[in-house]
Design a protein around this motif. Structure first.
Motif, PDB file in Angstrom:
ATOM      1  N   GLN A  98      -2.928 -18.130  -3.796  1.00  0.00           N
ATOM      2  CA  GLN A  98      -4.247 -17.626  -3.471  1.00  0.00           C
ATOM      3  C   GLN A  98      -4.374 -16.209  -4.027  1.00  0.00           C
ATOM      4  N   VAL A  99      -5.522 -15.912  -4.615  1.00  0.00           N
ATOM      5  CA  VAL A  99      -5.764 -14.595  -5.176  1.00  0.00           C
ATOM      6  C   VAL A  99      -6.008 -13.605  -4.049  1.00  0.00           C
ATOM      7  N   GLN A 100      -5.339 -12.473  -4.138  1.00  0.00           N
ATOM      8  CA  GLN A 100      -5.542 -11.395  -3.188  1.00  0.00           C
ATOM      9  C   GLN A 100      -5.823 -10.098  -3.932  1.00  0.00           C
ATOM     10  N   VAL A 101      -6.778  -9.339  -3.423  1.00  0.00           N
ATOM     11  CA  VAL A 101      -7.162  -8.057  -3.990  1.00  0.00           C
ATOM     12  C   VAL A 101      -7.144  -7.040  -2.860  1.00  0.00           C
ATOM     13  N   VAL A 102      -6.381  -5.974  -3.031  1.00  0.00           N
ATOM     14  CA  VAL A 102      -6.222  -4.975  -1.985  1.00  0.00           C
ATOM     15  C   VAL A 102      -6.468  -3.596  -2.575  1.00  0.00           C
ATOM     16  N   GLU A 103      -7.447  -2.873  -2.012  1.00  0.00           N
ATOM     17  CA  GLU A 103      -7.745  -1.519  -2.459  1.00  0.00           C
ATOM     18  C   GLU A 103      -7.453  -0.521  -1.354  1.00  0.00           C
ATOM     19  N   SER A 104      -7.225   0.725  -1.762  1.00  0.00           N
ATOM     20  CA  SER A 104      -6.927   1.789  -0.824  1.00  0.00           C
ATOM     21  C   SER A 104      -7.273   3.129  -1.456  1.00  0.00           C
ATOM     22  N   GLY A 105      -7.184   4.192  -0.666  1.00  0.00           N
ATOM     23  CA  GLY A 105      -7.368   5.539  -1.171  1.00  0.00           C
ATOM     24  C   GLY A 105      -8.631   6.239  -0.729  1.00  0.00           C
ATOM     25  N   GLY A 106      -9.489   5.564   0.023  1.00  0.00           N
ATOM     26  CA  GLY A 106     -10.707   6.198   0.498  1.00  0.00           C
ATOM     27  C   GLY A 106     -10.424   7.250   1.548  1.00  0.00           C
ATOM     28  N   GLY A 107     -11.466   8.003   1.881  1.00  0.00           N
ATOM     29  CA  GLY A 107     -11.326   9.045   2.877  1.00  0.00           C
ATOM     30  C   GLY A 107     -12.544   9.924   2.940  1.00  0.00           C
ATOM     31  N   LEU A 108     -12.403  11.048   3.633  1.00  0.00           N
ATOM     32  CA  LEU A 108     -13.473  12.022   3.814  1.00  0.00           C
ATOM     33  C   LEU A 108     -13.169  13.264   2.999  1.00  0.00           C
ATOM     34  N   VAL A 109     -14.105  13.659   2.147  1.00  0.00           N
ATOM     35  CA  VAL A 109     -13.955  14.861   1.334  1.00  0.00           C
ATOM     36  C   VAL A 109     -15.262  15.639   1.340  1.00  0.00           C
ATOM     37  N   GLN A 110     -15.180  16.903   0.954  1.00  0.00           N
ATOM     38  CA  GLN A 110     -16.361  17.729   0.807  1.00  0.00           C
ATOM     39  C   GLN A 110     -16.934  17.613  -0.602  1.00  0.00           C
ATOM     40  N   THR A 111     -18.184  17.984  -0.736  1.00  0.00           N
ATOM     41  CA  THR A 111     -18.818  17.996  -2.047  1.00  0.00           C
ATOM     42  C   THR A 111     -17.968  18.769  -3.051  1.00  0.00           C
ATOM     43  N   GLY A 112     -17.753  18.170  -4.217  1.00  0.00           N
ATOM     44  CA  GLY A 112     -16.931  18.778  -5.247  1.00  0.00           C
ATOM     45  C   GLY A 112     -15.476  18.372  -5.209  1.00  0.00           C
ATOM     46  N   GLY A 113     -15.065  17.662  -4.179  1.00  0.00           N
ATOM     47  CA  GLY A 113     -13.693  17.235  -4.045  1.00  0.00           C
ATOM     48  C   GLY A 113     -13.384  16.000  -4.868  1.00  0.00           C
ATOM     49  N   SER A 114     -12.132  15.536  -4.746  1.00  0.00           N
ATOM     50  CA  SER A 114     -11.647  14.414  -5.534  1.00  0.00           C
ATOM     51  C   SER A 114     -10.916  13.408  -4.665  1.00  0.00           C
ATOM     52  N   LEU A 115     -10.947  12.160  -5.095  1.00  0.00           N
ATOM     53  CA  LEU A 115     -10.165  11.088  -4.508  1.00  0.00           C
ATOM     54  C   LEU A 115      -9.700  10.161  -5.620  1.00  0.00           C
ATOM     55  N   ARG A 116      -8.592   9.479  -5.391  1.00  0.00           N
ATOM     56  CA  ARG A 116      -8.139   8.432  -6.297  1.00  0.00           C
ATOM     57  C   ARG A 116      -7.998   7.131  -5.527  1.00  0.00           C
ATOM     58  N   LEU A 117      -8.745   6.126  -5.940  1.00  0.00           N
ATOM     59  CA  LEU A 117      -8.658   4.801  -5.361  1.00  0.00           C
ATOM     60  C   LEU A 117      -7.694   3.953  -6.182  1.00  0.00           C
ATOM     61  N   SER A 118      -7.004   3.041  -5.522  1.00  0.00           N
ATOM     62  CA  SER A 118      -6.129   2.112  -6.212  1.00  0.00           C
ATOM     63  C   SER A 118      -6.415   0.692  -5.755  1.00  0.00           C
ATOM     64  N   CYS A 119      -6.138  -0.261  -6.630  1.00  0.00           N
ATOM     65  CA  CYS A 119      -6.379  -1.673  -6.341  1.00  0.00           C
ATOM     66  C   CYS A 119      -5.280  -2.492  -6.982  1.00  0.00           C
ATOM     67  N   THR A 120      -4.650  -3.351  -6.204  1.00  0.00           N
ATOM     68  CA  THR A 120      -3.601  -4.227  -6.695  1.00  0.00           C
ATOM     69  C   THR A 120      -3.999  -5.676  -6.460  1.00  0.00           C
ATOM     70  N   ALA A 121      -3.835  -6.498  -7.485  1.00  0.00           N
ATOM     71  CA  ALA A 121      -4.190  -7.909  -7.410  1.00  0.00           C
ATOM     72  C   ALA A 121      -2.953  -8.779  -7.564  1.00  0.00           C
ATOM     73  N   SER A 122      -2.980  -9.953  -6.946  1.00  0.00           N
ATOM     74  CA  SER A 122      -1.894 -10.916  -7.059  1.00  0.00           C
ATOM     75  C   SER A 122      -2.465 -12.329  -7.064  1.00  0.00           C
ATOM     76  N   GLY A 123      -1.682 -13.265  -7.588  1.00  0.00           N
ATOM     77  CA  GLY A 123      -2.081 -14.659  -7.594  1.00  0.00           C
ATOM     78  C   GLY A 123      -3.027 -15.054  -8.708  1.00  0.00           C
ATOM     79  N   LEU A 124      -3.142 -14.220  -9.730  1.00  0.00           N
ATOM     80  CA  LEU A 124      -4.080 -14.460 -10.826  1.00  0.00           C
ATOM     81  C   LEU A 124      -3.395 -14.200 -12.156  1.00  0.00           C
ATOM     82  N   THR A 125      -3.610 -15.101 -13.120  1.00  0.00           N
ATOM     83  CA  THR A 125      -3.142 -14.870 -14.476  1.00  0.00           C
ATOM     84  C   THR A 125      -4.055 -13.863 -15.156  1.00  0.00           C
ATOM     85  N   PHE A 126      -3.459 -12.800 -15.658  1.00  0.00           N
ATOM     86  CA  PHE A 126      -4.247 -11.721 -16.243  1.00  0.00           C
ATOM     87  C   PHE A 126      -4.519 -12.003 -17.715  1.00  0.00           C
ATOM     88  N   SER A 127      -5.448 -12.903 -17.956  1.00  0.00           N
ATOM     89  CA  SER A 127      -5.911 -13.218 -19.295  1.00  0.00           C
ATOM     90  C   SER A 127      -7.431 -13.292 -19.283  1.00  0.00           C
TER      91      SER A 127
END
Length: 124
Positions: free
Chosen positions: A1-30
């Protein structure tokens, strides 16, 4: 079964930065695209950015171009979204999504698999 999991959100002030990540499994990457959408309360789901996996070709919404960067790491089946100079208008739930085959990149209907979302809140 295909699974997609993201993370990295949060609370920041204007002008700030965040990095989101996403990892997938169960899928042929073509012939796939892996990208990000966002949805604020009361609004439609909106295209943010996507990447064509093997070619590493990237596409961005005009609203985030120059501020956000999408990238991928093949060995980890992972895509990242680096978000800089965040604005209150960027506040939304951010979703990672995968599409197979030919697609219209900015349309949510083109994507087959979705993560559960991660909240990004930017205060003024």
């Amino acid at each position: 079964q295909v699974q997609v999991v993201e993370s990295g959100g949060g609370l920041v002030q204007t002008g700030g930065s965040l990095r989101l990540s996403c990892t997938a499994s169960g899928l042929t990457f073509s012939n796939i695209f892996m990208g990000w959408f966002r949805q604020a309360p009361g609004k439609e789901r909106e295209f943010v950015a996507t990447i064509r996996w093997y070619a590493s070709t990237t596409y961005y919404a005009d609203s985030v171009k120059g501020r956000f960067t999408i990238s991928r790491e093949n060995a980890e089946n992972t895509v990242y979204l680096q978000m800089n100079n965040l604005e209150p208008e960027d506040t939304a739930i951010y979703y990672c999504a995968l599409a197979r085959g030919g697609i219209i990149i900015q349309r949510p209907q083109s994507y087959d698999y979705w993560g559960q979302g991660t909240q990004v809140t930017v205060s003024s």
